[in-house]
Design an enzyme around this catalytic site. Structure first.
Site: not given
Lengths: 542, 256
Positions: B149, B162
């Protein structure tokens, strides 16, 4: 409505948590508004399980359908798993839910102002296919476009198709769609073997002509009001080629058109086998006087290999992808007016010489799909399609009156279509009915609904009915008179969904559901709330 | 590349499904795997019907690490004894504030995004290397393609738990890439920005949202090129370069 949502409090993700779990010391993501503001925009589903990392969510957004009228604020879920669809359908943070496919109904059938809308577009999986029988089982979110892309190269074709391929199977069932072959083969229901339905009370039912038959016939044409259609089983037809053999013919006025339809186009009434498999007429609604109802008729057959020109015989089932153009979002609302449409119609009518042509299936069935977003031609105000069917006995007279009204009103109808219909399918709220159907697109303006109510009176006088999938403004009294099996339909819905979980803006406007069940308060805006309390449909059913 | 066997992990994610659709359309044999078998089987059936493809659905639970060796053996068996590539798409994202308050959520992200990837990619790498030591001919086109990501590029207050799991994943993939390069096995790190999936649906503040099909197209190209790190859509490379370049005193005062 707001109160029910307010109870759920904040949420990116988790519906049931209370405010005090939020530590104000931690900064918020600047890409997102503060949590309090976010609460109104994103609501969680799974209620309070802190362990869950990913949860399905609702998104509050303005939604509209193909006519771009009306636009309503809905609370929208787009599940990617069956489990998430079931959870969203049962989620207490929305008062009611309606399923939505690709939004090709024209009015408010797939809208639910202030309530939940379940998008089925990501639940579009093919589940089983039997090449022997052509039987396909798939999720309701599968579209005609996908079926055509996958199955035409293998020699199968959807046996009944509407005029756009961007319609899901769920939508096809809910509107009991018809095609250019209705006079010969009937509506979508004829080829629908069974379906599975998630009812308003959370039950999953398999429905067919033999199993839960009343639910089947309520769901066929039922505008999604029996629940969320999960899967369908339908039969595809074998075809030799991806092409159509099409005959074009001009008819200078309505009588000539009806005569041509009856002699060569429709085998329907006369029962002969000589008629075209598919037939439809483009009709010039602005022509008046002795040209009233002038048409270009198109009659088509699936081309067999021997019909094809030599260059296509090598790959008769090959699809040549067409370049699709798109319409920008900034067309002024007045572009399509009676002058521009009159000019177009005159040119189009004169340019159609008679004769036979071999064309790819999409040019015949889906001419407008090659221009994506063609609905934007009508500008911000949008448009409505008025489609009615009139029984054979009164058709001619009724059509003349409707066409006269349309021509007199000088409302330019860019798209106007006339065709014959054969027997009804048996769906309780199904639109198709033997006779003639006329469909006209009309730019929306504040006086349009009043004008259409006038057309509804003519339609009713001639024993006809208006198509719910196109409707955005019909009045309840007219609807109730047009659909005599409404009481039967409401009885099934009430049995399946006693608490009124399934609802739509259309359903409330027409009083099909009362929306007043416990925990299912009607939306606050508009007339639907007051309409709900005295639902005639409800009275009739009991 | 026709006939190559590929394992797609986390198949119920929209990106994985779009990617599997591309791979199946290219004639690759697939194992599609995820935790919810009913969904996995539906997707497998769909791929078979759409593409006449050879697709085997298998159950894969990312955070059940002990099951990974058995899973890899089953997946290889389903693909005729060996496979040529793995596309890893599973992942989890919890809200930052929730994860700060509840370590169970944090651990779930660490386990899903980082630990499980390490576990399963270690095993996959061994299998891809099988036969190399014997001096047999090198098989072409072997790859590991992993979705990370843009959030891993810099720890931002809004999403750093995250992000840190993805940063750890990036470092792992960097090392694995160097190790497997000698054997001609490509390791590709995919860094998507916002993608229009269930993970982002309903989140406020989304912008420049990409379709899963577009991400899948970029992944497919990256695999064919044997690319190392690919941002998708491409402009995220520049957005993240800017975010990384912000001096710390300024960064600390920003709400990112």
């Amino acid at each position: 409505m707001e109160g029910a949502l307010g109870l759920l409090g904040p949420a990116r993700g988790r519906g049931g948590e209370s405010e005090d779990t939020i530590d104000p010391l931690f900064p918020r993501l600047s890409l997102r508004p503060p949590r309090q503001a976010a609460a109104g925009r994103a609501r969680g589903l799974m209620g309070g399980t802190r362990r869950s990392v990913q949860v399905p969510r609702f998104r509050t957004m303005p939604l509209t359908s193909w006519g771009n009228h009306p636009v309503e604020e809905c609370v929208v879920a787009r599940p990617e798993k069956v489990r998430d669809l079931l959870a969203a359908a049962a989620d207490p943070s929305v008062a009611s839910v309606i399923s939505r496919g690709l939004g090709r109904s024209y009015g408010d059938a797939a809208l639910n102002a202030g309530g939940g809308v379940l998008l089925h577009e990501r639940l579009n999986r093919f589940l089983a296919f039997d090449p022997e029988t052509g039987t396909l089982e798939c999720e309701a979110g599968v579209s005609y476009e996908e079926i055509l892309r996958v199955f035409v190269p293998r020699g199968y074709f959807p046996p009944v198709t509407p005029g756009t391929q961007f319609v899901t199977m769920g939508g096809a069932v809910a509107a009991d769609v018809h095609g250019k072959n209705h006079h010969r083969e009937g509506s979508f229901a004829e080829f629908l073997e069974s379906l599975t339905l998630l009812t308003g009370s959370g039950e999953v039912l398999r429905c067919s002509r033999t199993e839960n038959a009343d639910v089947f016939w309520a769901t066929v044409g039922g505008m999604g009001l029996t629940g969320a259609i999960l899967t369908v089983r339908l039969r595809l037809r074998p075809v030799e080629s991806a092409y159509m053999a099409v005959d074009y013919q001009r008819a200078g006025n309505l009588d000539r058109a009806l005569e041509l339809f009856e002699s060569s186009h429709a085998a329907g009434g006369s029962g002969g086998s000589g008629g075209y498999h598919y037939s439809v007429a483009w009709i010039d609604c602005l022509a008046r006087g002795k040209s009233l109802g002038r048409c270009v008729l198109m009659g088509g057959e699936h081309a067999s290999v021997k019909d094809l020109p030599e260059r296509l015989k090598g790959g008769p089932l090959e699809i040549r992808p067409k370049k699709r153009r798109s319409v920008p979002n900034a067309i002024p609302s007045g572009l399509l007016n009676s002058l521009s449409v009159r000019a177009f119609n005159a040119v189009y009518y004169r340019s159609q010489r008679g004769g036979r042509r071999i064309v790819p299936y999409d040019s015949f069935f889906y001419p407008l799909d090659s221009v994506l977003h063609w609905n934007r031609f009508y500008g911000k105000r949008g448009f409505q399609q008025y489609q009615v069917v009139l029984p054979p006995e009164t058709s001619r007279q009724g059509l003349v009156r409707l066409l006269e009204e349309l021509a007199r009103s000088r409302r330019g109808s860019f798209l106007a279509v006339l065709k014959t219909m054969g027997p009804s399918s048996g769906g309780m709220l199904s639109f198709p009915h033997p006779g003639w159907t006329l469909a006209v697109d009309l730019p929306h303006d504040p006086s349009l609904d009043e004008f259409l109510a006038g057309l509804d009176r003519i339609t009713l006088e001639h024993g006809g009915r208006r198509y719910l999938a196109k409707d955005a403004g019909m009045r309840r009294e007219a609807f109730e008179a047009m659909y005599p099996r409404l009481g039967e339909f409401c009885a099934v819905v009430r049995r399946l969904d006693p608490r009124g979980r399934v609802s739509s803006s259309l359903a409330r406007r027409l009083g099909i559901v009362d929306g007043g069940g416990p925990g299912a308060g009607p939306r606050e805006n508009g007339a639907a709330a007051s309409a709900g309390s005295s639902a005639i449909g409800a009275g009739e059913a009991r | 590349m026709t006939g190559q066997g590929v394992i797609v992990l986390g198949i119920t994610s929209a990106i994985a499904r779009a990617m599997a659709d591309r791979l199946a359309s290219q004639g690759r044999r697939l194992v599609v795997a995820g935790r919810e078998m009913e969904e996995v089987e539906r997707i497998a059936a769909d791929l078979r019907i759409r593409h006449n493809a050879d697709v085997t659905p298998l159950r894969f639970d990312a955070v059940d690490f002990d099951s990974h060796a058995g899973f890899m053996a089953d997946a290889a068996a389903a693909l005729g004894g060996r496979f040529d590539g793995v596309v890893l798409c599973h992942g989890a994202m919890a809200d930052q504030a929730d994860a700060q308050a509840d370590f169970a959520l944090t651990k779930r992200m660490i386990d899903t995004n980082y630990a499980s990837a390490v576990s399963v990619l270690n095993l996959a790498a061994e299998r891809l290397l099988e036969g190399e030591q014997g001096g047999g001919p090198k098989r072409q086109g072997r790859f590991l393609c992993v979705i990370s990501s843009v959030a891993g590029d810099r720890g931002r207050p809004s999403n750093y738990i995250y992000g840190s799991t993805k940063a750890a994943l990036d470092a792992y993939l960097e090392g694995l890439r160097a190790r497997l390069a000698k054997a001609g096995i490509a390791v590709t790190t995919i860094k998507p920005g916002f993608v229009d999936t269930a993970m982002t649906w309903g989140l406020p503040g989304m912008f420049l949202v990409a379709e899963p099909q577009m991400v899948a197209r970029d992944m497919d190209r990256a695999i064919k090129k044997g690319a190392a790190v690919v941002y998708t859509p491409w402009f995220w490379r520049f957005i993240m370069a800017v975010i990384r370049a912000i001096p710390r005193p300024v960064f600390n005062r920003m709400k990112l």
